[in-house]
Every structure is written in structure tokens, then in C-alpha cells.
Design an enzyme around this catalytic site. Structure first.
Site, short mmCIF file in Angstrom:
data_model
loop_
_atom_site.label_atom_id
_atom_site.label_comp_id
_atom_site.label_asym_id
_atom_site.label_seq_id
_atom_site.Cartn_x
_atom_site.Cartn_y
_atom_site.Cartn_z
N SER A 1 0.81 -1.21 0.00
CA SER A 1 0.00 0.00 0.00
C SER A 1 0.85 1.27 0.00
CB SER A 1 -0.96 -0.05 1.20
OG SER A 1 -1.94 0.95 1.12
N ASP B 1 10.31 4.84 -10.19
CA ASP B 1 9.92 5.39 -11.49
C ASP B 1 10.76 6.60 -11.89
OD1 ASP B 1 8.00 3.47 -11.52
OD2 ASP B 1 6.30 4.82 -11.73
N LYS C 1 -0.67 -4.06 -3.55
CA LYS C 1 -1.97 -3.49 -3.16
C LYS C 1 -2.02 -2.04 -3.64
CE LYS C 1 -4.93 -2.37 0.82
NZ LYS C 1 -4.95 -0.90 0.65
#
Length: 559
Positions: A294, A305, A319
Site C-alpha cells: 500500500s 519510477d 496493493k
């Protein structure tokens, strides 16, 4: 427009009220009449069961099961929180509660691990090692940890009377303690690994986590920190905004940190970075594993990224569903999924699921996780092109089921050391051994935490007792045959145990530090024998290269 008769008025009002409480609208694909009919069916079934079933039914329990059933049919992470658990849930999110300020370990009699510095218990004289025997003239012996917590927590400013037994003085003492706001810390351990490497372990994300994080960063910088190991292993997540704020400290202005999408307009949001973060240029390594979920994945995904940090460990949980809490009329909560989040390059890292098929969801998750750890290259080849993405600087990353680290550290499943770490055998023994030697240890090491970490040596008889304990409790079997490894049956050769005495000594010292001074104290020692941490410490050149993308001249570039 269909006209409602008097028989429809009551359920219609209830339906509208239900929608108002939830703050949502019915699906546009479901007409008002259809929704009303379905709600009437639910009401009708409840009335029939409540009045006609062969035995008297518990209507409250029946409604609770109905709510759970509705949520279970949606996705794996929407859940129902009964009224008696709401306070603890909110405490975890808020990061504080009204209490007396102790860390304790339950048992036949709960043992105070340590009073929180500056808290109510420390102020009245509660000490580490004290045993809680009575709370408000009622025995506390044999109570579970949750039962003790329920009695000690309360409104700030109210009082609670506590009777303790102090083994070192062989006395019973009674204290009246005024409850105060007690922080629930998200950061269990932070320290300098060496003269330039800082370490911070975040165990969950609460409203207060960003503030805690910045305090630790400031402290470590004063000690010379030039690079950071951020440990998110076993962090199940929590408050998304806190993870976003921490990501912002490491990323530049206008960089996307995370995107959320949902049916309501408020969920369609892009969170972006601001200039002036505390860690925008320093090399960063992030540790992750299967229990990182999460909000942990939001932070790890943003850093990966943007090529900001090197991720080391094992694939995360997967999740990417965003939950919001909705309070029902009895104080219970529905923690319901209202959106999905996407990493900056557009990855949805939610593990695929079919509604209502929870067991299948977790089984498939476990299978794919094993492939992502032990057959990494084959796992990558199996991922469809639609789930393959590129980072800012062209590295390949994947969506569809957790975040795959840049460097995977697979455990040696045949190793006795791996078994000891995974089974928590060292922690179990340390508590048992400490309980038999507590007076001796406390009389020497009480309030000498740093000296303990620097100079305490676990005695040889404790090492021997550890191996005896493991065999007597049928936790494992040691045999003289060198090729007798059978992990499933917990059988290992005696020669492997003989080679692990230094490892066990170090592990027991770290565990004892946690027992004596509080969880997290022994982490510097435990990290020395942790394969993921040690591998991360060897990969700084890669972390430094990534940091170089974010600064014109990294101070550690030529290391």
C-alpha cells in the site's frame, strides 16, 4: 418518473440516508427503481429471518455478517471494523492515543519493557522490568495484551491506578497515573551504520510519520549522514498522504509522486513534488519485501519510477486500492475501496483479483511471488507488454502485481540460518532466557543501553541453551549426518549448527537488546546478519549513479 406509494417511503428514506452516510451515489447504471427494489429485498429478508427463523437470532450479528458479506463481494481489501475495534484503528492512523506511556510485553504478568521518555509513567516512577499485577483494584494477571491496553487507555486527563511488582526490590508499589497523549511511533529504528550511512526503518504510515521521519533525518544529518538506507520491509502501509510527503522530500518540484483514480471526482488526483526537499540529492537505497504494501509501495514506486533510489529485496505485496472509512450508525466503520493508485509512469501494481474469490487471490499472489524471487528472469519474460513500463531514464519496470526491486535477494531456503530468522526462534528463546536471568542482567545493564550495544557478550552457556531449547521444544532436529538437511521436517546437520555459533550470539544479543530496552534497539546488531541489508550495503555504486540524475555533482560520485 416513477411515483412512490406509502409502502415505499420508509425504505426509500433509509436508502437515501444510507447513501448520505456513505457520501457516495448509486451507480449510474443502476436506476433508482432497481436500487430501491434491491434494498427492499434486503429489508424483507432481514424481517423474515428475524421473525420466522426456528431459533431466536442475534439481529446485530446478522447485520454485521451482512455488511461483511457485501464488502467481501467487492475486492480483497474492503473490510468491516466493529465498534470495539474502531478506537484502536483510529489511534493507528492518527499516531497517538490517551494512555499512560509504557511499552509492555504480555505474559502471565505483563512486563514493562520501558516507560516512554517524558511520559506519565516515567514521571511517577514506573521502571523497566516492573510487572503489572493490578489495574484499578482488579487483577491484571493472565490478561492478554489487548485486555491490558483497553484498561490502560482512556481520555486524556483521566486517572488510572496501577499496582506493580518490582523484582529488583521485591516490592509491590501502587501508582495513580494521569493519562496523557501518547505517540504511536512509526519509526522503530534509526542510527548511523557508519560515518556517512544513515538507516531509518518505517514500520507503518500514520498522520505523524512524516514529522517523525524529518526529525530522524535532521538528527542523522547532524551525525554526518551523506546517504540513506530506508527500510520499508514488513510495512503494511497506512496513511497515503504521509508516504507522499516523504516521497516529496526526495524528489524535485512538479515531479508526479502518485496518481489516484476513482468514480468520484475527488479521487482523480495527481500528487506532485515541491522544491526544497530534505533529501533531493543524497544516494538512497530502499529495502522492500513481500509484506511491504500500500503506502509503502506508493513511496517505493515513486522513487523507482523517477530513478531516485535503488530498490533491494523482494517483490512487494501488490496493493494499489485506496480505502476510505465510512462510519455507520453504531460507530462501526466500513473501510471501503474508493479508488486505485498509479505510480508516476502509470503502473497499476495491484495484484489481479476476481470479486469474492479471496482464497484464489492469495494463492495466485503466493505463486507469482515465488517466481519473482527464485525465477526472476523467467518471471519478467512472462509479464505481458501492457504491464511493461520505462522509468524517467529508460530502465524497465513492471506493473500487475507488486513492485519488483532493482536487485532481488533470494533467501537460501536450505540454510539453518534462514530457518532461525524466519521462525523467530532467536526472539522466542531470548525472551525465555531473559526471564530466567532478568535480575542479574538488569542489575548490571539497566539504563546502560549504548554500553550494552557496544560491549555486552552473550555467554557461551546461553548459546548451548539455545540449541538445547530448539531441540527440546521440537522446533528443529540436529543430526550428525552431514547430508541430513530436510527443511520441511526441520532437520539439519549438527556441523551447520556448530558453524553458526557466532551468528546465534549476534542474533541473541540483538533480540536481548529489544527485550531490555524496547523493540528496535537491537536493529543495528540484527542488520549485521541480515542478507538483504548486507547486500544493499554492497550496492552503493548503483544508488550513487541514480542520485547523479538528480544533482549536477553528487558528492559521492567518485567513491
Amino acid at each position: 418518473m416513477t411515483r412512490l406509494n406509502k409502502y415505499h417511503i420508509l425504505p426509500a428514506l433509509a436508502l437515501l440516508l444510507f447513501g448520505a452516510i456513505l457520501g457516495v451515489q448509486f451507480d449510474s447504471r443502476l436506476s433508482a427503481d432497481d436500487a430501491l427494489n434491491q434494498f427492499e429485498k434486503l429489508k424483507q429478508a432481514f424481517v423474515i429471518i428475524n421473525g420466522k427463523y426456528v431459533e431466536r437470532v442475534d439481529s446485530k450479528a446478522m447485520v454485521e455478517e451482512g455488511v461483511k458479506g457485501m464488502l467481501k463481494s467487492l475486492d480483497p481489501h474492503s473490510s468491516y471494523i466493529p465498534p470495539e475495534q474502531v478506537r484502536d484503528t483510529r489511534d493507528r492512523y492518527q499516531g497517538s492515543f490517551g494512555g499512560i506511556g509504557i511499552r509492555f510485553e504480555p505474559g502471565d504478568t505483563a512486563r514493562v519493557v520501558a516507560p516512554i521518555a517524558g511520559g506519565p509513567s516515567e514521571k511517577v516512577g514506573i521502571m523497566a522490568g516492573d510487572r503489572i499485577v493490578e489495574i484499578e483494584d482488579s487483577t491484571a494477571i493472565g490478561l492478554s495484551g489487548d485486555q491490558i491496553q483497553d484498561r490502560l487507555k482512556g481520555k486524556i486527563g483521566t486517572e488510572v491506578t496501577l499496582t506493580i511488582y518490582r523484582p529488583l526490590a521485591d516490592k509491590r508499589l501502587t501508582f495513580t497515573i494521569s493519562r496523557d497523549e501518547i505517540p504511536l511511533y512509526s519509526i522503530r529504528s534509526s542510527y548511523m551504520v557508519d560515518d556517512k550511512t544513515g538507516y531509518i526503518e518505517i514500520t507503518r504510515f500514520a498522520m505523524s510519520t512524516h514529522k517523525e521521519f524529518m526529525e530522524k533525518v535532521t538528527s542523522l544529518k547532524k551525525q554526518g549522514m551523506e546517504r540513506l538506507v530506508l527500510d520499508l520491509r514488513n510495512n503494511p502501509g497506512g496513511v497515503m498522504q504521509s508516504a507522499v510527503k516523504i516521497a516529496d522530500e526526495m524528489l524535485g518540484a512538479d515531479m508526479t509522486l502518485v496518481r489516484t483514480k476513482g468514480r468520484s471526482a475527488e479521487m482523480n488526483t495527481r500528487y506532485k513534488g515541491h522544491d526544497g526537499g530534505a533529501l533531493e540529492n543524497q544516494p538512497i537505497t530502499v529495502l522492500i519485501n513481500r509484506q511491504s504494501a500500500s503506502a509503502s509501495e506508493i513511496l517505493a514506486g515513486a522513487l523507482q519510477d523517477h530513478d531516485r533510489a535503488l530498490l533491494v529485496g523482494r517483490r512487494t505485496f501488490g496493493k494499489a486500492l485506496v480505502q476510505k472509512q465510512f462510519e455507520l450508525n453504531d460507530g462501526s466503520l466500513m473501510q471501503m475501496t474508493v479508488g486505485r493508485y498509479y505510480t508516476p509512469v502509470g503502473r497499476l501494481i495491484q495484484t489481479p483479483y476476481e470479486k469474492g474469490k479471496m482464497q484464489q487471490y492469495y494463492e495466485e499472489k503466493s505463486t507469482s511471488w515465488r517466481d519473482a524471487v527464485y525465477n526472476v528472469e523467467e518471471y519478467k519474460k512472462s509479464i505481458p507488454d501492457s504491464l511493461v513500463f520505462k522509468t524517467d531514464h529508460g530502465r524497465t519496470v513492471f506493473g500487475g502485481g507488486g513492485i519488483l526491486p532493482d536487485y532481488v535477494v533470494a533467501p537460501d531456503t536450505t540454510s539453518l540460518a534462514t530457518f532461525i530468522r524466519g521462525s523467530q526462534l532467536d526472539a522466542i528463546f531470548a525472551r525465555e532466557w531473559f526471564s530466567r536471568h532478568e535480575q542479574q542482567i538488569r542489575s548490571t545493564w539497566q539504563n546502560r543501553e549504548q554500553e550494552f550495544l557496544a560491549s555486552y557478550e552473550v555467554p557461551n552457556d546461553a548459546i548451548s541453551a539455545f540449541w538445547s531449547f530448539a531441540q527440546e521444544e521440537d522446533v528443529l532436529t540436529l543430526t550428525p549426518t552431514p547430508d541430513s538437511v530436510n527443511v520441511k521436517e526441520r532437520v539439519f546437520p549438527q556441523s551447520e549448527a556448530d558453524d553458526l555459533n557466532s551468528f546465534v550470539r549476534s542474533r541473541l544479543k540483538g533480540r536481548l537488546a529489544n527485550v531490555i530496552y524496547g523493540t528496535g534497539t537491537g536493529q543495528p546488531i540484527l542488520n549485521r546478519s541480515n542478507p538483504t541489508f548486507q547486500k544493499a550495503m554492497s550496492l552503493w555504486p548503483s544508488s550513487i549513479d541514480l542520485a547523479g540524475y538528480h544533482t549536477a555533482s553528487s558528492p559521492l560520485k567518485n567513491e
